[in-house]
Design a protein around this motif. Structure first.
Motif, PDB file in Angstrom:
ATOM      1  N   GLY A  11      33.731  54.556  46.459  1.00 45.16           N
ATOM      2  CA  GLY A  11      33.340  55.142  45.190  1.00 45.16           C
ATOM      3  C   GLY A  11      33.334  56.651  45.254  1.00 45.16           C
ATOM      4  O   GLY A  11      33.772  57.246  46.246  1.00 45.16           O
ATOM      5  N   LEU A 102      31.390  53.434  41.283  1.00 41.74           N
ATOM      6  CA  LEU A 102      32.062  52.514  42.208  1.00 41.74           C
ATOM      7  C   LEU A 102      33.533  52.446  41.842  1.00 41.74           C
ATOM      8  O   LEU A 102      33.879  52.394  40.653  1.00 41.74           O
ATOM      9  CB  LEU A 102      31.486  51.109  42.085  1.00 41.74           C
ATOM     10  CG  LEU A 102      30.180  50.814  42.762  1.00 41.74           C
ATOM     11  CD1 LEU A 102      29.746  49.392  42.461  1.00 41.74           C
ATOM     12  CD2 LEU A 102      30.278  51.022  44.249  1.00 41.74           C
ATOM     13  N   ASN A 104      35.781  50.384  44.147  1.00 39.92           N
ATOM     14  CA  ASN A 104      36.329  49.179  44.749  1.00 39.92           C
ATOM     15  C   ASN A 104      35.323  48.596  45.729  1.00 39.92           C
ATOM     16  O   ASN A 104      34.652  49.338  46.448  1.00 39.92           O
ATOM     17  CB  ASN A 104      37.632  49.521  45.479  1.00 39.92           C
ATOM     18  CG  ASN A 104      38.349  48.305  46.019  1.00 39.92           C
ATOM     19  OD1 ASN A 104      38.213  47.203  45.512  1.00 39.92           O
ATOM     20  ND2 ASN A 104      39.126  48.510  47.059  1.00 39.92           N
ATOM     21  N   THR A 162      34.602  45.631  41.209  1.00 38.58           N
ATOM     22  CA  THR A 162      33.420  46.450  41.487  1.00 38.58           C
ATOM     23  C   THR A 162      32.122  45.714  41.183  1.00 38.58           C
ATOM     24  O   THR A 162      31.056  46.324  41.180  1.00 38.58           O
ATOM     25  CB  THR A 162      33.455  47.757  40.661  1.00 38.58           C
ATOM     26  OG1 THR A 162      33.508  47.414  39.271  1.00 38.58           O
ATOM     27  CG2 THR A 162      34.637  48.622  41.042  1.00 38.58           C
TER      28      THR A 162
END
Length: 184
Positions: A11, A102, A104, A162
């Motif tokens: 992130g 975020l 991933n 996410t």
């Protein structure tokens, strides 16, 4: 909820203002929480740094953002982003509240008694899968915003999402499909 393990959270922290990298690099080099700092303004437009005992990578950019990768959980990601924000605030007078985002979450899971990857590719449909074993050893299954890599060993790697509930749902769905294919 499907069983899976979060192995990496990625992130950004956006300070919403430009940051002078040289003083930040000097300050980071003196911090106990920072394992290593790499910054050469003649070669790099960013600071490479590794934090804490788990060596979480943080890249600082002069536009006021930093990218974090390597946290093994959402809690750890947010703890590190808070710590990074506090460190920058010690050096820079932040005018606006930081934004943490975020990008991933990478999660892994295991499946037993997996059929061949060729059978899975055909069963799932060639329009949503890619399997070229001479190029890459896993089958790539695309869905919504994410991707699940399926390895012949039964290991699954989910990336691109996410939200933990979305990850759980995606892993449950693909596991159910693979189990259905194993029975047929």
């Amino acid at each position: 909820m499907a069983e899976f393990e979060v192995v990496n959270v990625v992130g950004t922290v956006n300070f919403q203002q430009r940051i002078a990298l040289s003083p930040l690099a000097d300050s980071l080099s003196e911090r106990d929480e920072v394992n290593r700092v790499e910054y050469d303004p003649s070669e790099l437009h960013l600071i490479h740094s590794w934090f804490f005992e788990d060596d979480i990578y943080v890249a600082f950019y002069k536009n006021g953002t930093c990218a974090l990768t390597g946290a093994g959980s959402l809690d750890r990601f947010y703890d590190v982003s808070d710590a990074v924000g506090d460190m920058v605030e010690d050096i820079v007078d932040l005018e606006i509240e930081t934004i943490v985002s975020l990008s991933n979450i990478v999660a892994t899971a295991e499946i037993e008694n997996i059929p061949s990857l060729e059978a899975i590719a055909i069963g799932l449909g060639l329009e949503q899968t890619e399997y070229e074993p001479e190029q890459f050893p896993a089958l790539v299954s695309r869905f919504q915003d994410g991707v699940i890599l399926i390895f012949a060993s039964g290991k699954l790697v989910c990336t691109g999402l996410t939200d933990l509930n979305q990850i759980s749902s995606a892993i449950e769905d693909i596991t159910a499909e693979i189990e259905r294919l194993a029975v047929s």
